[in-house]
Motif scaffolding. Structure first.
Motif, short mmCIF file in Angstrom:
data_model
loop_
_atom_site.label_atom_id
_atom_site.label_comp_id
_atom_site.label_asym_id
_atom_site.label_seq_id
_atom_site.Cartn_x
_atom_site.Cartn_y
_atom_site.Cartn_z
N VAL A 19 0.99 -0.76 -0.06
CA VAL A 19 0.05 0.07 0.04
C VAL A 19 0.99 0.99 0.52
O VAL A 19 1.55 1.78 1.04
N TYR A 20 0.71 2.00 -1.02
CA TYR A 20 1.51 3.54 -0.81
C TYR A 20 0.63 4.74 -0.13
O TYR A 20 -0.67 4.84 -0.59
N PHE A 21 1.66 5.67 0.39
CA PHE A 21 0.56 6.22 1.05
C PHE A 21 1.96 7.91 0.49
O PHE A 21 2.79 7.59 0.39
N CYS A 22 0.86 8.69 0.76
CA CYS A 22 1.50 10.17 0.12
C CYS A 22 1.30 10.85 2.07
O CYS A 22 0.64 10.77 2.73
N THR A 72 -2.77 3.68 -0.95
CA THR A 72 -4.02 2.90 -2.33
C THR A 72 -2.62 1.89 -2.84
O THR A 72 -1.37 1.78 -2.56
N GLN A 73 -3.67 0.29 -3.26
CA GLN A 73 -2.91 -0.53 -3.90
C GLN A 73 -2.08 -0.87 -4.56
O GLN A 73 -2.87 -0.67 -5.55
N VAL A 74 -0.69 -1.32 -4.74
CA VAL A 74 -0.06 -1.56 -5.75
C VAL A 74 0.04 -2.69 -5.29
O VAL A 74 1.09 -3.27 -4.81
N THR A 75 0.02 -3.67 -6.68
CA THR A 75 -0.25 -5.32 -6.58
C THR A 75 0.92 -5.79 -8.10
O THR A 75 -0.01 -5.19 -9.00
N VAL A 76 1.82 -5.71 -8.17
CA VAL A 76 2.85 -6.63 -8.42
C VAL A 76 3.06 -8.06 -8.71
O VAL A 76 3.40 -8.43 -8.10
#
Length: 110
Positions: free
Chosen positions: A91-94, A104-108
Motif C-alpha cells: 500500500v502506497y501512501f503520500c 492506494t494498493q499496488v500489486t505486482v
C-alpha cells in the motif's frame, strides 16, 4: 485541516508501469516537502521517495525506476513507477507536513 488522497494503484505484471497520484485539498506542496511511503501489512512503513522543490530522492530499492512529478494547478504530485517488481507490492501512501493519505494498493504479480 489539509487532506491527501492517493489513487492509481492497480494490479500490474512484473515489468509494467503505474502512475500514482496524490491530490491535496490545499496548495501545500510548494510550501512543504512531500514523501511517498509504502507498507506491507504487519510491517513498518518504508520510505520510498521524497520531493523537496525540484529535488527528488529515492530509496535504493526504487532508484532508477521511480520518478516524481507534479501538477501545481491541481495540487497533485505523481509517482511514476516503471519496471515494477513483485517486491514493490504494497500500500502506497503520500505524506506532507505530517499529514497522511489513506493509501492506494499496488500489486505486482504475474
Amino acid at each position: 485541516q489539509v487532506q491527501l488522497v492517493e489513487s492509481g494503484g492497480a494490479l500490474v505484471q512484473p515489468g509494467g508501469s503505474l502512475r500514482l497520484s496524490c491530490v491535496a485539498s490545499e496548495n501545500i506542496f510548494k510550501t512543504f516537502s512531500m514523501a511517498w511511503y509504502r507498507q506491507i501489512p504487519g510491517n513498518e512503513r518504508e520510505w520510498v521517495a521524497t520531493s523537496q522543490g525540484a529535488v527528488s530522492l529515492f530509496a535504493d530499492s526504487v532508484e532508477g525506476r521511480f520518478t516524481i512529478s507534479r501538477d501545481d494547478a491541481r495540487n497533485t504530485v505523481f509517482l511514476q513507477m516503471n519496471d515494477l517488481k513483485p517486491e514493490d507490492t504494497a500500500v502506497y501512501f503520500c505524506t506532507s507536513n505530517k499529514v497522511w493519505g489513506q493509501g492506494t494498493q499496488v500489486t505486482v504479480s504475474s
